[in-house]
Design a protein around this motif. Structure first.
Motif, PDB file in Angstrom:
ATOM      1  N   ILE A 139      26.098  20.989 -31.868  1.00 43.85           N
ATOM      2  CA  ILE A 139      24.684  21.078 -31.493  1.00 43.85           C
ATOM      3  C   ILE A 139      23.923  21.923 -32.514  1.00 43.85           C
ATOM      4  O   ILE A 139      24.429  22.930 -33.019  1.00 43.85           O
ATOM      5  N   TRP A 140      22.751  21.475 -32.854  1.00 38.55           N
ATOM      6  CA  TRP A 140      21.925  22.178 -33.829  1.00 38.55           C
ATOM      7  C   TRP A 140      21.587  23.576 -33.306  1.00 38.55           C
ATOM      8  O   TRP A 140      21.125  23.720 -32.161  1.00 38.55           O
ATOM      9  N   PRO A 141      21.785  24.606 -34.105  1.00 38.56           N
ATOM     10  CA  PRO A 141      21.456  25.970 -33.654  1.00 38.56           C
ATOM     11  C   PRO A 141      19.998  26.103 -33.211  1.00 38.56           C
ATOM     12  O   PRO A 141      19.706  26.800 -32.247  1.00 38.56           O
ATOM     13  N   GLU A 142      19.089  25.413 -33.895  1.00 35.31           N
ATOM     14  CA  GLU A 142      17.679  25.517 -33.520  1.00 35.31           C
ATOM     15  C   GLU A 142      17.406  24.858 -32.168  1.00 35.31           C
ATOM     16  O   GLU A 142      16.521  25.290 -31.431  1.00 35.31           O
ATOM     17  N   LEU A 143      18.183  23.843 -31.802  1.00 35.03           N
ATOM     18  CA  LEU A 143      18.035  23.237 -30.482  1.00 35.03           C
ATOM     19  C   LEU A 143      18.591  24.175 -29.408  1.00 35.03           C
ATOM     20  O   LEU A 143      17.959  24.390 -28.377  1.00 35.03           O
ATOM     21  N   ALA A 144      19.760  24.733 -29.656  1.00 34.54           N
ATOM     22  CA  ALA A 144      20.334  25.690 -28.705  1.00 34.54           C
ATOM     23  C   ALA A 144      19.382  26.871 -28.494  1.00 34.54           C
ATOM     24  O   ALA A 144      19.168  27.319 -27.364  1.00 34.54           O
ATOM     25  N   SER A 145      18.785  27.344 -29.573  1.00 33.00           N
ATOM     26  CA  SER A 145      17.840  28.455 -29.485  1.00 33.00           C
ATOM     27  C   SER A 145      16.603  28.069 -28.684  1.00 33.00           C
ATOM     28  O   SER A 145      16.109  28.852 -27.863  1.00 33.00           O
ATOM     29  N   LEU A 146      16.094  26.858 -28.912  1.00 30.71           N
ATOM     30  CA  LEU A 146      14.935  26.384 -28.160  1.00 30.71           C
ATOM     31  C   LEU A 146      15.245  26.337 -26.664  1.00 30.71           C
ATOM     32  O   LEU A 146      14.453  26.806 -25.845  1.00 30.71           O
ATOM     33  N   LEU A 147      16.394  25.807 -26.313  1.00 32.85           N
ATOM     34  CA  LEU A 147      16.758  25.708 -24.902  1.00 32.85           C
ATOM     35  C   LEU A 147      16.896  27.089 -24.264  1.00 32.85           C
ATOM     36  O   LEU A 147      16.357  27.330 -23.174  1.00 32.85           O
ATOM     37  N   THR A 148      17.595  27.992 -24.934  1.00 32.79           N
ATOM     38  CA  THR A 148      17.767  29.327 -24.343  1.00 32.79           C
ATOM     39  C   THR A 148      16.449  30.097 -24.301  1.00 32.79           C
ATOM     40  O   THR A 148      16.191  30.807 -23.332  1.00 32.79           O
ATOM     41  N   SER A 149      15.595  29.924 -25.309  1.00 35.49           N
ATOM     42  CA  SER A 149      14.305  30.622 -25.285  1.00 35.49           C
ATOM     43  C   SER A 149      13.388  30.070 -24.196  1.00 35.49           C
ATOM     44  O   SER A 149      12.459  30.745 -23.754  1.00 35.49           O
ATOM     45  N   THR A 150      13.645  28.863 -23.743  1.00 41.31           N
ATOM     46  CA  THR A 150      12.895  28.260 -22.650  1.00 41.31           C
ATOM     47  C   THR A 150      13.464  28.689 -21.296  1.00 41.31           C
ATOM     48  O   THR A 150      12.898  28.390 -20.263  1.00 41.31           O
ATOM     49  N   GLY A 151      14.601  29.375 -21.311  1.00 43.36           N
ATOM     50  CA  GLY A 151      15.181  29.892 -20.077  1.00 43.36           C
ATOM     51  C   GLY A 151      16.357  29.099 -19.550  1.00 43.36           C
ATOM     52  O   GLY A 151      16.859  29.392 -18.468  1.00 43.36           O
ATOM     53  N   VAL A 152      16.813  28.093 -20.298  1.00 40.32           N
ATOM     54  CA  VAL A 152      17.940  27.280 -19.847  1.00 40.32           C
ATOM     55  C   VAL A 152      19.219  28.106 -19.903  1.00 40.32           C
ATOM     56  O   VAL A 152      19.508  28.763 -20.903  1.00 40.32           O
ATOM     57  N   GLN A 153      19.980  28.060 -18.818  1.00 39.64           N
ATOM     58  CA  GLN A 153      21.270  28.745 -18.722  1.00 39.64           C
ATOM     59  C   GLN A 153      22.266  27.809 -18.041  1.00 39.64           C
ATOM     60  O   GLN A 153      21.880  26.881 -17.344  1.00 39.64           O
ATOM     61  N   ASN A 154      23.529  28.086 -18.247  1.00 43.41           N
ATOM     62  CA  ASN A 154      24.592  27.340 -17.557  1.00 43.41           C
ATOM     63  C   ASN A 154      24.377  25.827 -17.643  1.00 43.41           C
ATOM     64  O   ASN A 154      24.466  25.108 -16.649  1.00 43.41           O
ATOM     65  N   TYR A 155      24.089  25.349 -18.850  1.00 41.80           N
ATOM     66  CA  TYR A 155      23.834  23.926 -19.072  1.00 41.80           C
ATOM     67  C   TYR A 155      25.158  23.243 -19.366  1.00 41.80           C
ATOM     68  O   TYR A 155      25.853  23.588 -20.306  1.00 41.80           O
ATOM     69  N   SER A 156      25.491  22.271 -18.542  1.00 42.53           N
ATOM     70  CA  SER A 156      26.726  21.505 -18.698  1.00 42.53           C
ATOM     71  C   SER A 156      26.415  20.025 -18.610  1.00 42.53           C
ATOM     72  O   SER A 156      25.516  19.613 -17.872  1.00 42.53           O
ATOM     73  N   ILE A 157      27.171  19.226 -19.353  1.00 41.24           N
ATOM     74  CA  ILE A 157      27.074  17.778 -19.254  1.00 41.24           C
ATOM     75  C   ILE A 157      28.487  17.248 -19.053  1.00 41.24           C
ATOM     76  O   ILE A 157      29.395  17.610 -19.797  1.00 41.24           O
ATOM     77  N   PHE A 158      28.648  16.397 -18.054  1.00 46.16           N
ATOM     78  CA  PHE A 158      29.941  15.795 -17.733  1.00 46.16           C
ATOM     79  C   PHE A 158      29.828  14.295 -17.926  1.00 46.16           C
ATOM     80  O   PHE A 158      28.753  13.723 -17.775  1.00 46.16           O
ATOM     81  N   LEU A 159      30.948  13.648 -18.220  1.00 47.42           N
ATOM     82  CA  LEU A 159      30.969  12.212 -18.431  1.00 47.42           C
ATOM     83  C   LEU A 159      31.902  11.542 -17.431  1.00 47.42           C
ATOM     84  O   LEU A 159      33.072  11.914 -17.321  1.00 47.42           O
ATOM     85  N   ASP A 160      31.381  10.545 -16.733  1.00 48.70           N
ATOM     86  CA  ASP A 160      32.217   9.670 -15.918  1.00 48.70           C
ATOM     87  C   ASP A 160      32.632   8.524 -16.838  1.00 48.70           C
ATOM     88  O   ASP A 160      31.818   7.651 -17.156  1.00 48.70           O
ATOM     89  N   GLU A 161      33.862   8.538 -17.291  1.00 47.91           N
ATOM     90  CA  GLU A 161      34.325   7.577 -18.291  1.00 47.91           C
ATOM     91  C   GLU A 161      34.372   6.144 -17.762  1.00 47.91           C
ATOM     92  O   GLU A 161      34.320   5.206 -18.547  1.00 47.91           O
ATOM     93  N   GLU A 162      34.469   5.965 -16.454  1.00 52.21           N
ATOM     94  CA  GLU A 162      34.490   4.614 -15.888  1.00 52.21           C
ATOM     95  C   GLU A 162      33.116   3.957 -15.919  1.00 52.21           C
ATOM     96  O   GLU A 162      32.998   2.761 -16.163  1.00 52.21           O
ATOM     97  N   THR A 163      32.071   4.733 -15.671  1.00 53.74           N
ATOM     98  CA  THR A 163      30.723   4.178 -15.569  1.00 53.74           C
ATOM     99  C   THR A 163      29.845   4.479 -16.782  1.00 53.74           C
ATOM    100  O   THR A 163      28.749   3.937 -16.892  1.00 53.74           O
ATOM    101  N   HIS A 164      30.296   5.383 -17.644  1.00 56.26           N
ATOM    102  CA  HIS A 164      29.534   5.857 -18.810  1.00 56.26           C
ATOM    103  C   HIS A 164      28.286   6.628 -18.400  1.00 56.26           C
ATOM    104  O   HIS A 164      27.329   6.718 -19.155  1.00 56.26           O
ATOM    105  N   ILE A 165      28.316   7.164 -17.188  1.00 54.09           N
ATOM    106  CA  ILE A 165      27.206   7.983 -16.719  1.00 54.09           C
ATOM    107  C   ILE A 165      27.472   9.434 -17.100  1.00 54.09           C
ATOM    108  O   ILE A 165      28.556   9.974 -16.860  1.00 54.09           O
ATOM    109  N   LEU A 166      26.457  10.037 -17.696  1.00 52.36           N
ATOM    110  CA  LEU A 166      26.494  11.457 -18.029  1.00 52.36           C
ATOM    111  C   LEU A 166      25.811  12.218 -16.896  1.00 52.36           C
ATOM    112  O   LEU A 166      24.719  11.832 -16.449  1.00 52.36           O
ATOM    113  N   PHE A 167      26.437  13.267 -16.426  1.00 50.98           N
ATOM    114  CA  PHE A 167      25.877  14.111 -15.381  1.00 50.98           C
ATOM    115  C   PHE A 167      25.552  15.458 -16.008  1.00 50.98           C
ATOM    116  O   PHE A 167      26.441  16.127 -16.549  1.00 50.98           O
TER     117      PHE A 167
END
Length: 104
Positions: free
Chosen positions: A25-53
């Motif tokens: 992940i681009w450091p400037e994107l990570a910085s933008l997200l954290t400076s906006t207050g984003v915390q505990n950001y996780s993305i999970f993948l259901d490999e059967e459906t290709h849905i990202l959670f």
């Protein structure tokens, strides 16, 4: 802390590339997200459906409303558009998932 969950849609066969891009992940994107207050950001993948959670927390979710206007965010979306379902502006197609239970 406010919580948000949503689902997005990965193109089949793009799992490894999606993970690679997020591992780098681009450091400037990570910085933008954290400076906006984003915390505990996780993305999970259901490999059967290709849905990202995706799940994140923020003190004030309304601060995320301006993220689509940031050039860094727009560039990231353009970078990711070839591997996931995207809108005409390259933002990922997503569906917000309402909370129905929370154990604190």
């Amino acid at each position: 802390m406010q919580r948000k969950a949503l689902k997005m849609f990965l193109h089949p066969g793009k799992e490894a590339e999606y993970k690679k891009r997020h591992d780098e992940i681009w450091p400037e994107l990570a910085s933008l997200l954290t400076s906006t207050g984003v915390q505990n950001y996780s993305i999970f993948l259901d490999e059967e459906t290709h849905i990202l959670f995706a799940y994140l927390e923020a003190e004030d979710l309304t601060k995320l409303d301006d993220l689509p206007n940031h050039p860094i965010m727009q560039n990231w979306w353009a970078y990711m558009a070839d591997i996931m379902e995207s809108n005409p502006d390259n933002s990922p197609k997503s569906v917000e998932i309402p909370s129905v239970f929370y154990l604190a």
